[in-house]
Scaffold this motif. Sequence first.
Motif, PDB file in Angstrom:
ATOM      1  N   ALA A  44      29.964  45.997  48.476  1.00  0.00           N
ATOM      2  CA  ALA A  44      30.374  46.490  49.792  1.00  0.00           C
ATOM      3  C   ALA A  44      29.619  45.781  50.914  1.00  0.00           C
ATOM      4  O   ALA A  44      30.194  45.477  51.963  1.00  0.00           O
ATOM      5  N   ALA A  45      28.353  45.507  50.702  1.00  0.00           N
ATOM      6  CA  ALA A  45      27.536  44.869  51.744  1.00  0.00           C
ATOM      7  C   ALA A  45      27.874  43.402  51.940  1.00  0.00           C
ATOM      8  O   ALA A  45      27.768  42.878  53.050  1.00  0.00           O
ATOM      9  N   THR A  46      28.266  42.730  50.862  1.00  0.00           N
ATOM     10  CA  THR A  46      28.519  41.286  50.960  1.00  0.00           C
ATOM     11  C   THR A  46      29.997  40.940  51.087  1.00  0.00           C
ATOM     12  O   THR A  46      30.334  39.866  51.579  1.00  0.00           O
ATOM     13  N   GLY A  47      30.860  41.823  50.611  1.00  0.00           N
ATOM     14  CA  GLY A  47      32.284  41.502  50.576  1.00  0.00           C
ATOM     15  C   GLY A  47      32.637  40.538  49.460  1.00  0.00           C
ATOM     16  O   GLY A  47      33.751  40.049  49.384  1.00  0.00           O
ATOM     17  N   LEU A  48      31.693  40.271  48.601  1.00  0.00           N
ATOM     18  CA  LEU A  48      31.922  39.370  47.457  1.00  0.00           C
ATOM     19  C   LEU A  48      32.317  40.222  46.262  1.00  0.00           C
ATOM     20  O   LEU A  48      31.474  40.835  45.623  1.00  0.00           O
ATOM     21  N   HIS A  49      33.579  40.245  45.961  1.00  0.00           N
ATOM     22  CA  HIS A  49      34.074  41.117  44.910  1.00  0.00           C
ATOM     23  C   HIS A  49      34.012  40.467  43.535  1.00  0.00           C
ATOM     24  O   HIS A  49      34.353  41.090  42.548  1.00  0.00           O
ATOM     25  N   ASP A  50      33.560  39.250  43.487  1.00  0.00           N
ATOM     26  CA  ASP A  50      33.445  38.516  42.233  1.00  0.00           C
ATOM     27  C   ASP A  50      32.113  38.862  41.559  1.00  0.00           C
ATOM     28  O   ASP A  50      31.050  38.704  42.146  1.00  0.00           O
ATOM     29  N   ARG A  51      32.183  39.326  40.320  1.00  0.00           N
ATOM     30  CA  ARG A  51      30.980  39.771  39.586  1.00  0.00           C
ATOM     31  C   ARG A  51      29.937  38.667  39.455  1.00  0.00           C
ATOM     32  O   ARG A  51      28.739  38.920  39.569  1.00  0.00           O
ATOM     33  N   GLU A  52      30.395  37.432  39.190  1.00  0.00           N
ATOM     34  CA  GLU A  52      29.440  36.324  39.032  1.00  0.00           C
ATOM     35  C   GLU A  52      28.737  36.011  40.359  1.00  0.00           C
ATOM     36  O   GLU A  52      27.544  35.727  40.370  1.00  0.00           O
TER      37      GLU A  52
END
Length: 191
Positions: A44-52
Motif C-alpha cells: 500500500a505504501a509503495t504501490g508496488l503490487h509485485d511480490r518480487e
Amino acid sequence: MATDDVLHGKRENEEEYFRKQDQELIERLRTASAAEKARRELDAATGLHDRELLKDVERLGFSAETASLLPLIPVLQVAWAEGHVTPAERAMILDLASHRGVVPDSPAGRQLAAWTEHAPAPSVFTGAMRLINAMLEAGSPAGGRLTAEDLGQYCESIAHASGGILGIGSVSSAERAVLEQIHAALKDRVK
C-alpha cells in the motif's frame, strides 16, 4: 503401580511434546501473519503490487513507515558523491523531505536524518533506481506527485547546493558522474 507411574510419565512427556509442537506452530503462524501484514502495508505504501519488487524493497531495509524515502535515495546519492553531506545539502534534503510529508520525528524522518550523517549501504544506492522507476510507473503513493523530471531537478539542485562562487564550478566530477547515472536510469521516464 510402577507400570502406572511409567505410563503416567510417558503420557506427561507426550503431552509436553505436543504442547511444545503446538506452541511452535502457533508462533510460526503468528510470524507468517505478521510478515504478510507488513508486506500488505508495504504494498500500500509503495504501490508496488509485485511480490518480487516488494521483497527487493524489504531487502534494502525499507518498511511501510520508511517507504516514502525510497524516491529520495538518488538525492542522497548525489549528496554523498563526495564522501560527505554538507550542511547546505542536508538542509535541502530535509526541506525536500518535509515538503513530501516526511515528519522529522517519524521513523522515516529519523532514518533520513541518520542517512545525512552516515551514508546508506551501497546496496541501497544500487538497488533503488529500478524500484523508483517501478514506483513512478505505478503512480505510487510513496512517489506522490513526483515525476522523473522532478527527481532529476532535485538531484541537480543538491549537486549545486554547496559548491563554487555563484554556482560556477559547483558540481564536482564525482557528483557529475552520479548525476549521469541517475539521468541515464531515468531517461526513459523523462519527457
